[in-house]
Design a protein around this motif. Structure first.
Motif, PDB file in Angstrom:
ATOM      1  N   LYS A 102       0.812  -1.220   0.000  1.00  0.00           N
ATOM      2  CA  LYS A 102       0.000   0.000   0.000  1.00  0.00           C
ATOM      3  C   LYS A 102       0.846   1.272   0.000  1.00  0.00           C
ATOM      4  CE  LYS A 102      -3.922  -2.123   2.224  1.00  0.00           C
ATOM      5  NZ  LYS A 102      -5.051  -1.917   3.085  1.00  0.00           N
ATOM      6  N   PRO A 104       2.666   2.919  -2.144  1.00  0.00           N
ATOM      7  CA  PRO A 104       2.508   3.937  -3.199  1.00  0.00           C
ATOM      8  C   PRO A 104       1.250   4.808  -3.045  1.00  0.00           C
ATOM      9  CG  PRO A 104       3.075   1.809  -4.159  1.00  0.00           C
ATOM     10  CD  PRO A 104       2.790   1.571  -2.710  1.00  0.00           C
ATOM     11  N   THR A 105       0.236   4.304  -2.386  1.00  0.00           N
ATOM     12  CA  THR A 105      -1.007   5.071  -2.235  1.00  0.00           C
ATOM     13  C   THR A 105      -1.320   5.424  -0.783  1.00  0.00           C
ATOM     14  OG1 THR A 105      -2.294   3.020  -2.128  1.00  0.00           O
ATOM     15  CG2 THR A 105      -2.005   4.024  -4.312  1.00  0.00           C
ATOM     16  N   CYS A 106      -0.433   5.095   0.126  1.00  0.00           N
ATOM     17  CA  CYS A 106      -0.677   5.330   1.550  1.00  0.00           C
ATOM     18  C   CYS A 106      -0.642   6.820   1.859  1.00  0.00           C
ATOM     19  CB  CYS A 106       0.353   4.591   2.395  1.00  0.00           C
ATOM     20  SG  CYS A 106       0.113   4.808   4.172  1.00  0.00           S
ATOM     21  N   LYS A 107      -1.725   7.327   2.386  1.00  0.00           N
ATOM     22  CA  LYS A 107      -1.829   8.747   2.712  1.00  0.00           C
ATOM     23  C   LYS A 107      -1.116   9.088   4.024  1.00  0.00           C
ATOM     24  CE  LYS A 107      -4.267   9.967  -0.802  1.00  0.00           C
ATOM     25  NZ  LYS A 107      -3.624  10.727  -1.862  1.00  0.00           N
TER      26      LYS A 107
END
Length: 142
Positions: A102, A104-107
């Motif tokens: 996750k 690459p898209t982990c906020k």
């Protein structure tokens, strides 16, 4: 991050050694008494510190422990990483951890990364000498 008793005691023991004459060996029993820490607990800490090369040890009569570097050359971050295993606030930032799918898209990853960098940066900027001269830490905060 919660620093364990082992991490806190390791710092206390190293500070104690730093305050002793650099050419003398300090018996474990004396450190235990001064620091009010059980001798058994300090033995485990000293074994870890000795095996990692942070202190020198001589066993037997007249033996004990001493620092093998100047107190300014011991970073708090180095000691806590040794005793705690990691200073990472989350598992995905632990050195050698499997890559998180996750990421690459982990906020939240940028926040955790910045926290990790701030904590390790600060702890690696503080030395045993700074802890002994706690005035320098107070002055840094002003």
């Amino acid at each position: 991050m919660l620093v364990s008793t082992r991490g806190r005691y390791a710092l206390r023991v190293l500070i104690d050694l730093a305050q002793q004459p650099s050419n003398s060996w300090t018996p474990l029993k004396e450190i235990a008494v001064r620091q009010n820490i059980s001798q058994k607990y300090i033995e485990a800490i000293m074994t870890l510190l000795s095996k990692s090369g942070m202190v020198d040890a001589v066993h037997g009569k007249g033996g004990g422990y001493k620092l093998n570097r100047n107190p300014k050359d011991y970073k708090v971050g180095e000691v806590l990483t040794l005793t705690e295993g990691t200073l990472s606030p989350v598992a995905c930032l632990v050195e050698g951890a499997s890559p998180c799918p996750k990421a690459p898209t982990c906020k939240t990853l940028p926040m955790w990364t910045k926290l990790h960098d701030l904590v390790t940066g600060y702890l690696n900027s503080v030395t045993l000498a700074d802890l002994i001269d706690d005035q320098s830490l107070i002055e840094d905060q002003q």
